[in-house]
Design an enzyme around this catalytic site. Sequence first.
Site, PDB file in Angstrom:
ATOM      1  N   ASN A  99      -3.262 -10.193  -6.493  1.00 37.14           N
ATOM      2  CA  ASN A  99      -4.494  -9.819  -5.786  1.00 37.14           C
ATOM      3  C   ASN A  99      -5.533  -9.371  -6.800  1.00 37.14           C
ATOM      4  OD1 ASN A  99      -4.303  -6.818  -6.165  1.00 37.14           O
ATOM      5  ND2 ASN A  99      -2.373  -7.192  -5.090  1.00 37.14           N
TER       6      ASN A  99
ATOM      7  N   LYS B 232      -1.675   6.098   8.065  1.00 35.00           N
ATOM      8  CA  LYS B 232      -0.827   5.864   6.895  1.00 35.00           C
ATOM      9  C   LYS B 232      -0.272   7.173   6.352  1.00 35.00           C
ATOM     10  CE  LYS B 232      -2.483   1.927   5.264  1.00 35.00           C
ATOM     11  NZ  LYS B 232      -3.330   1.014   4.520  1.00 35.00           N
TER      12      LYS B 232
ATOM     13  N   LYS C 179       3.713   7.569   6.379  1.00 35.30           N
ATOM     14  CA  LYS C 179       4.435   7.593   5.096  1.00 35.30           C
ATOM     15  C   LYS C 179       4.751   9.018   4.643  1.00 35.30           C
ATOM     16  CE  LYS C 179       2.488   3.233   3.363  1.00 35.30           C
ATOM     17  NZ  LYS C 179       2.403   2.342   2.207  1.00 35.30           N
TER      18      LYS C 179
ATOM     19  N   LYS D  98       8.765 -25.573 -12.875  1.00 33.55           N
ATOM     20  CA  LYS D  98       7.431 -25.676 -12.280  1.00 33.55           C
ATOM     21  C   LYS D  98       7.477 -26.537 -11.014  1.00 33.55           C
ATOM     22  CE  LYS D  98       2.757 -26.976 -13.516  1.00 33.55           C
ATOM     23  NZ  LYS D  98       1.929 -27.712 -14.439  1.00 33.55           N
TER      24      LYS D  98
ATOM     25  N   PRO E 150       9.700  -3.763  -1.310  1.00 31.98           N
ATOM     26  CA  PRO E 150       9.915  -2.345  -0.980  1.00 31.98           C
ATOM     27  C   PRO E 150       8.565  -1.621  -0.932  1.00 31.98           C
ATOM     28  CG  PRO E 150      10.549  -2.805  -3.262  1.00 31.98           C
ATOM     29  CD  PRO E 150      10.255  -4.125  -2.622  1.00 31.98           C
ATOM     30  N   ASP E 151       8.427  -0.651  -0.042  1.00 32.63           N
ATOM     31  CA  ASP E 151       7.232   0.197  -0.039  1.00 32.63           C
ATOM     32  C   ASP E 151       7.530   1.371  -0.969  1.00 32.63           C
ATOM     33  OD1 ASP E 151       5.285   2.199   0.513  1.00 32.63           O
ATOM     34  OD2 ASP E 151       4.775   1.102   2.344  1.00 32.63           O
ATOM     35  N   ILE E 152       6.991   1.322  -2.149  1.00 41.23           N
ATOM     36  CA  ILE E 152       7.357   2.275  -3.204  1.00 41.23           C
ATOM     37  C   ILE E 152       6.965   3.698  -2.803  1.00 41.23           C
ATOM     38  CG2 ILE E 152       7.045   2.858  -5.646  1.00 41.23           C
ATOM     39  CD1 ILE E 152       6.204  -0.141  -6.043  1.00 41.23           C
TER      40      ILE E 152
HETATM   41  O1  C5P Z   1       0.511   0.355   3.653  1.00 40.19           O
HETATM   42  P1  C5P Z   1      -0.470   0.087   2.589  1.00 40.19           P
HETATM   43  O2  C5P Z   1      -0.037  -0.995   1.672  1.00 40.19           O
HETATM   44  O3  C5P Z   1      -1.890  -0.095   3.015  1.00 40.19           O
HETATM   45  O4  C5P Z   1      -0.463   1.481   1.783  1.00 40.19           O
HETATM   46  C1  C5P Z   1      -1.163   1.655   0.640  1.00 40.19           C
HETATM   47  C2  C5P Z   1      -0.521   2.741  -0.183  1.00 40.19           C
HETATM   48  O5  C5P Z   1       0.882   2.536  -0.313  1.00 40.19           O
HETATM   49  C3  C5P Z   1      -1.053   2.709  -1.589  1.00 40.19           C
HETATM   50  O6  C5P Z   1      -1.037   4.039  -2.058  1.00 40.19           O
HETATM   51  C4  C5P Z   1      -0.050   1.820  -2.315  1.00 40.19           C
HETATM   52  O7  C5P Z   1      -0.017   2.101  -3.699  1.00 40.19           O
HETATM   53  C5  C5P Z   1       1.259   2.163  -1.629  1.00 40.19           C
HETATM   54  N1  C5P Z   1       2.187   1.040  -1.511  1.00 40.19           N
HETATM   55  C6  C5P Z   1       3.378   1.057  -2.220  1.00 40.19           C
HETATM   56  N2  C5P Z   1       4.267   0.014  -2.087  1.00 40.19           N
HETATM   57  C7  C5P Z   1       4.012  -1.019  -1.268  1.00 40.19           C
HETATM   58  C8  C5P Z   1       2.808  -1.051  -0.553  1.00 40.19           C
HETATM   59  C9  C5P Z   1       1.919  -0.015  -0.692  1.00 40.19           C
HETATM   60  O8  C5P Z   1       3.609   1.995  -2.989  1.00 40.19           O
HETATM   61  N3  C5P Z   1       4.892  -2.004  -1.162  1.00 40.19           N
END
Ligand code: C5P
Length: 395
Positions: free
Chosen positions: A210, A337, A341, A289, A305-307
């Site tokens: 992105n 959010k 979270k 490729k 994973p959502d870190i």
């Molecule tokens: O849910 P969303 O992606 O909009 O949330 C954004 C926040 O979560 C940001 O602080 C981003 O760095 C963190 N994030 C993360 N891992 C992901 C997606 C988002 O740490 N896979």
Amino acid sequence: MNEFQGRRIVLGVTGGVAAYKAAELVRLLVKAGAEVDVAMTAAGAQFVGAATFQALTGRRVWQALWDERMDNGMAHIDLTRGAAALLVAPATADFLAKLAHGFADDLLSTLCLARDCPLLVAPAMNRQMWENPATQRNVAQLRADAVSVLGPAHGEQACGEVGDGRMLEAQELFDELHASLQAKTLAGKRVLLTAGPTFEALDPVRGLTNSSSGKMGFALARACAEAGAEVTLVTGPVTSATPRGVLRVDVKSACQMRDAVMRALPGQDVFIGVAAVADYRPRQESAQKIKKGTATLTLELEANPDILAEVAARPDAPFCVGFAAESQDLAKYAEGKRVAKKLALVVGNLVQDGLGGDSNAVTLFDAAGAHVLPPAEKSEVARGIVAHIASLMEQ
Ligand code: C5P
């Protein structure tokens, strides 16, 4: 937050051609509201006359150890009393050598020794003088003595050679000085951040990514370091330079970012997720490729994973801060959010107000409600966010 307003800076000028940049620096400092006392060595006065600095500061320049303006004859002590900082720019190889060994045989070197404010030096010299082991030894000693060494930069020199040794530009020195004057609100704290985009490989040459520039994350890492924190920055692929004093860990994919964060997490007081982490990655990375030829190509993606959520869910979670970049309904999505979270703070911005650029307009959402920060450069916004984090952590 202008740290110069109403504060006094002592500027030392030694004998280098870069002294002309010191005149420009004085102009910037005075414009920002600082009072500037200039102390020149005899060699410094050979390059730019005292009259120039006097006109720019509106104050007489200090040159002699026995200046009669100080009734007690103690200019070498009194000049730095109450000063916010003492910056020597330019600092010659000879002056750095004197400083490293504690000589005090003129007003400026005595001021450096007798000061009770931070000392910063901006080296300016021929590249071979800079590279000389004697100079490098002296600079290492000064760093060990908690003197901030600003630069030098690389480039063309007055002597016609090219290399390290150019003094930083006036604006850079101004910014460095401004940074050093920031309140140490995170002293003793450890801060871990993520920044930049992630890159999810499709094959050896392509991937999903992105347009995140990483600028906000890097500005925040810098602001945390300026506030006295020990900072680790896990970043996706970006071109930004690592802020001074920040430990940088480079990663590519979201999974690598997660692993790097989990490794660095023990002992952290604050976690700030600024990275634009890809929500999905290709289920399979092709070893070769991918060739064109078919009319359509279907990619199968799986969730990353959502870190941030993972860090915030830990029983020993640090103070967690997230970012919400939205294109509409900022308050609704950002606060949602924060609650979902389990974050202490969410920094929200409308993508049209900040992505990729140098400035940003953000609103901070915490348990007490929404706080709007005025639109400003990302470095200034970052300082505002850090001040807010520090105040919340104090509660
Ligand atoms: O849910 P969303 O992606 O909009 O949330 C954004 C926040 O979560 C940001 O602080 C981003 O760095 C963190 N994030 C993360 N891992 C992901 C997606 C988002 O740490 N896979």
